[in-house]
Design an enzyme around this catalytic site. Structure first.
Site, mmCIF file in Angstrom:
data_model
loop_
_atom_site.group_PDB
_atom_site.id
_atom_site.type_symbol
_atom_site.label_atom_id
_atom_site.label_comp_id
_atom_site.label_asym_id
_atom_site.label_seq_id
_atom_site.Cartn_x
_atom_site.Cartn_y
_atom_site.Cartn_z
ATOM 1 N N ALA A 1 21.076 -67.380 20.178
ATOM 2 C CA ALA A 1 21.945 -66.772 19.170
ATOM 3 C C ALA A 1 22.111 -67.767 18.032
ATOM 4 O O ALA A 1 21.897 -68.968 18.213
ATOM 5 C CB ALA A 1 23.299 -66.457 19.798
ATOM 6 N N GLY B 1 20.261 -66.748 24.058
ATOM 7 C CA GLY B 1 19.959 -65.358 23.713
ATOM 8 C C GLY B 1 18.458 -65.106 23.650
ATOM 9 O O GLY B 1 18.003 -63.973 23.871
ATOM 10 N N GLU C 1 17.491 -64.420 27.063
ATOM 11 C CA GLU C 1 18.087 -63.129 27.446
ATOM 12 C C GLU C 1 17.259 -61.960 26.895
ATOM 13 O O GLU C 1 17.101 -60.929 27.542
ATOM 14 C CB GLU C 1 19.539 -63.073 26.967
ATOM 15 C CG GLU C 1 20.418 -64.036 27.771
ATOM 16 C CD GLU C 1 21.809 -64.216 27.201
ATOM 17 O OE1 GLU C 1 21.913 -64.631 26.023
ATOM 18 O OE2 GLU C 1 22.781 -63.927 27.908
ATOM 19 N N GLU D 1 23.893 -72.438 27.204
ATOM 20 C CA GLU D 1 25.181 -72.091 26.595
ATOM 21 C C GLU D 1 26.309 -73.046 26.971
ATOM 22 O O GLU D 1 27.205 -73.297 26.157
ATOM 23 C CB GLU D 1 25.572 -70.650 26.976
ATOM 24 C CG GLU D 1 24.812 -69.564 26.232
ATOM 25 C CD GLU D 1 23.467 -69.204 26.870
ATOM 26 O OE1 GLU D 1 23.011 -69.942 27.757
ATOM 27 O OE2 GLU D 1 22.884 -68.183 26.466
#
Ligand code: 3H9
Length: 702
Positions: free
Chosen positions: A62, A106, A109, A129
């Site tokens: 992200a 992300g 993911e 994270e």
């Protein structure tokens, strides 16, 4: 420019995220991916899809700038990836994720929502994270255990460490390691791939309650061991537990809830600050970005603890090292220590025996200056004596090639004075490594009055090449780190004179999150070393300044710390510090003789007097221009002095606490404890304006 590109090759849609530098999932990227998926779905000529990253990497996560806005309750909110992930899983045509560089956070993911994953052998996959104080927030805690199993998912999410493609293959996280061209390999794989089950429906590896119970207990123990005091790792385990016990959609809701709680926490704010602070430190106004390839050969003077550690750091980075000592015994002892340290690394599995031999072959021991004229940088790493350093610099000035960096590893002494004995002060710079130099990430780079921009730029690039965080400091006594360290250290000594014990002070500081207590640090660094620095720096020569009473006495008693088995503490075979009644008696007697009325001191006072001493001096360092930014000071303390990352560094911690509150406490200390607690002018100014150090940095950046 489009953030996502779309090309069809041999019946396969190749969808590439093109958002340099690291293809973060910034606004526009998830939407671009969704649009590309729709296009491929409706394209009759497309049989399968390959999703990849343009440039140097797959998706590295992200956009952390967006997460930072979320942490502070600003911006439109976080990336909503649920629709994209579902669209990937629901694709009626097989989706192959083609991974190179890093698939992080992300990025991973997104990758695990595809039907297949292929990767180059050099690729790294991880859920980092926790490094930012959060948990995976795009269903990673729900899909990862379904693909890789509960244990692997826990390890990845709790440690935050990425794994290599080979390990990912063994774990079932990827399906193939591609040799040669990734795009061609992924297209060939996609052309043959049948539609596979959706990841969220693959429940075979989720395990039973009985099987999982010990795994979750081990996960919590790992979280407590690796990151005590941090919330996110523990909460990641909780989210993975939801994957094992709840239906997928409910598990995702649980994950989103935990993510939302973590992202607004002070720990996340602090760790995200630390991430950007580290990258900001590399940017120096007026100084370009050179490559470190200008450096191939390093020459080091002094094979003691520092010189040996620097030699290892350089050899680990593949640089050729000339290592000079004056006496054969000292050289032999230095080399023996290097070898021993490497052997320990082999035992711990960090290096193979072959790695070590390769590194040792790069280190050339010598007793003279032979070949020093071929060095690109010469680093002096002898003990803290101005006279000795000056002698060495006049010698190397005579032999170094033009353009060679002449660096001193001094931790406190004036770079200008050292440079004054050379005919080329513009080539002289401080490169202050931290012990053990092959391990510690911080490298303070000290700019003298005459140091040229090119020399600074090359030294910063060398820091990066050595995998260290270079922070530029100005040339004041102690630079950034040690200048702040001394008031902090002395305050802890005043605390014990006022009534606390070394053990109590250390426990309060480690309770706050410091990696070590101050007295344990002093014993490790060496009471003799600190004594020598005090002599050179002329501390306490000014009248009226409170002088610590005990440290010099310990020095006179030969209690140098761990190296002599005795210092503030005593040490047995296990090297654990044990309180020594003799030292406590010495402290009490010295305090009584000096007329100090001893009293019970609480942990809050210990933490405030220690940490606020750092902050107050940090504000002076900043205002006087010896640090470019408050965040640079944080980087120094996080990487060189064991300040807890989850508190963001002393200046960021001050902001979170509130400068007004800090100032009030410092003013009370001034009334109660004396003039050493005079508040820094910048602290007064910012507190009066209702601003913080971050505002100060922002204003100067603008
Ligand atoms: C996440 O994904 C949460 C999810 O669960 C979803 C929730 C809904 N964003 O380090 P470098 C910039 S959390 C924005 O010098 P390297 C960086 O600031 C995220 N910017 O390069 C720098 O900018 P500048 C999980 C980012 O080659 C430039 O890229 N992911 C991001 O030494 C170069 O960076 C991570 O935690 C980002 N995600 O290392 C990965 N990443 O040039 C964090 C980098 O202006 N990143 N930038 O200074 C890294 O670990 C390293 O940057 C990486 C490259 C290994 C990728």
């Amino acid at each position: 420019m489009s953030l996502v590109t779309y090309n069809v090759q041999d019946g396969v849609a190749v969808i590439a995220v093109d958002n340099p530098p690291v293809n973060a999932l910034s606004p526009g990227v998830p939407e671009g991916l969704e649009a590309a998926l729709d296009r491929a779905a409706g394209d009759a000529g497309v049989k399968a899809l390959v999703v990849m990253g343009a440039g140097r990497t797959f998706i590295a996560g992200a956009d952390i700038a967006v997460l930072q806005d979320m942490a502070w309750g600003k911006g439109p909110g976080g990336p909503v990836l649920h629709d994209l992930l579902q669209k990937l899983e629901d694709s009626a045509k097989p989706v192959v994720m083609a991974i190179h560089g890093t698939a992080l956070g992300g990025g991973l993911e997104v990758a695990i929502a595809g039907h297949y994953r292929v990767a180059l052998a050099s690729a790294q996959l991880g859920q980092p994270e926790v490094n930012l104080g959060i948990i995976p927030g795009a269903e990673g805690t729900q899909r990862l255990p379904r693909l890789a199993g509960i244990e692997k998912a826990i390890n990845m999410c709790v440690s935050g460490k990425p794994i290599a493609a080979s390990e990912a293959l063994a774990a079932g996280l990827i399906d193939k390691v591609i040799e040669g061209d990734l795009t061609a390999g992924a297209i060939a794989f996609a052309q043959r791939a049948p539609l596979a089950a959706k990841t969220h429906e693959r429940n075979g590896r989720l395990g039973t309650v009985a099987e999982n119970a010990p795994l979750f207990a081990a996960g919590l123990a790992l979280a407590a061991k690796l990151r005590p005091s941090q919330e996110a790792p523990r909460r990641a385990v909780e989210a993975i537990e939801a994957a094992a016990t709840l239906p997928f959609e409910e598990g995702c809701r649980r994950e989103r809830q935990i993510f939302a709680e973590c992202v607004v926490s002070d720990q996340a704010k602090s760790l995200i600050h630390a991430f950007f602070a580290e990258r900001a430190a590399a940017k120096i106004p007026g100084i370009g970005k050179p490559s470190a390839s200008a450096i191939a050969r390093v020459a080091i003077i002094g094979a003691g603890t520092m010189g040996g550690g620097i030699a290892m750091a350089c050899a680990n980075a593949g640089l050729s090292v000339l290592l000079k000592e004056t006496k054969a015994e000292a050289l032999d002892a230095g080399l023996a220590t290097i070898r021993r340290n490497y052997e320990t690394s082999v035992k711990r599995g960090r290096f193979t025996a072959q790695d070590v031999e390769q590194r040792l072959a790069l280190i050339h021991p010598q007793l003279d200056y032979a070949s020093f004229d071929s060095a690109d940088v010469i680093i002096e790493a002898v003990f803290e004596s101005m006279a000795l350093k000056k002698q060495i610099f006049s010698e190397i000035d005579a032999i170094a090639r033009p353009g060679c960096i002449l660096a001193s590893n001094t931790s406190t002494l004036s770079i200008d004075e050292i440079a004054s004995v050379t005919a080329r002060p513009s080539s002289v710079i401080g490169m202050h490594f931290f012990s053990p130099a092959n391990v510690m990430r911080l490298l303070e780079i000290v700019r003298g009055r005459a140091t040229s921009p090119e020399i600074i730029a090359t030294a910063m690039a060398l820091a990066k090449h050595l995998k260290k965080v270079g922070v530029l400091a100005g040339n004041c006594p102690g630079f950034i780190g040690n200048r702040m360290f001394f008031p902090y250290m002395y305050e802890t000594q005043f605390l014990v004179e006022d009534g606390a014990t070394p053990k109590q002070v250390d426990a309060a500081l480690t309770g706050f999150g410091m990696a070590m207590g101050m007295f344990a640090v002093d014993d490790m660094a060496g009471i003799d070393v600190a004594w020598r620095v005090r002599q050179e720096m002329g501390h306490f020569r000014e009248p009226g300044v409170r002088k610590p009473l005990v440290q010099d006495q310990l020095y006179a008693m030969g209690r140098y710390g761990q190296k002599t088995g005795k210092g503030w503490y005593t040490y047995g075979e296990d090297r654990k510090p044990v309180s020594d009644p003799l030292v406590e008696e010495l402290i009490a007697t010295s305090a009584r003789t000096a007329g100090i009325a001893r009293r019970a001191i609480g942990d809050q006072e210990i933490v405030e007097r220690s940490v606020y001493a750092l902050i107050n001096e940090g504000a002076r360092v900043l205002e006087e221009g010896f640090a470019l930014r408050a965040s640079d000071i944080d980087v120094v303390y996080l990487n060189g002095y064991g300040f807890p990352g989850w508190r963001g560094g002393p200046m960021f911690y001050a902001d979170l606490t509130g400068l007004k509150k800090i100032l009030e406490t410092i003013e009370r200390f001034r009334r109660e404890l004396g003039p050493r607690w005079e508040p820094a002018p910048l602290l007064l100014k910012l507190a009066a304006e209702g601003h913080g150090f971050r505002d100060y940095d922002r204003e100067r950046e603008a």
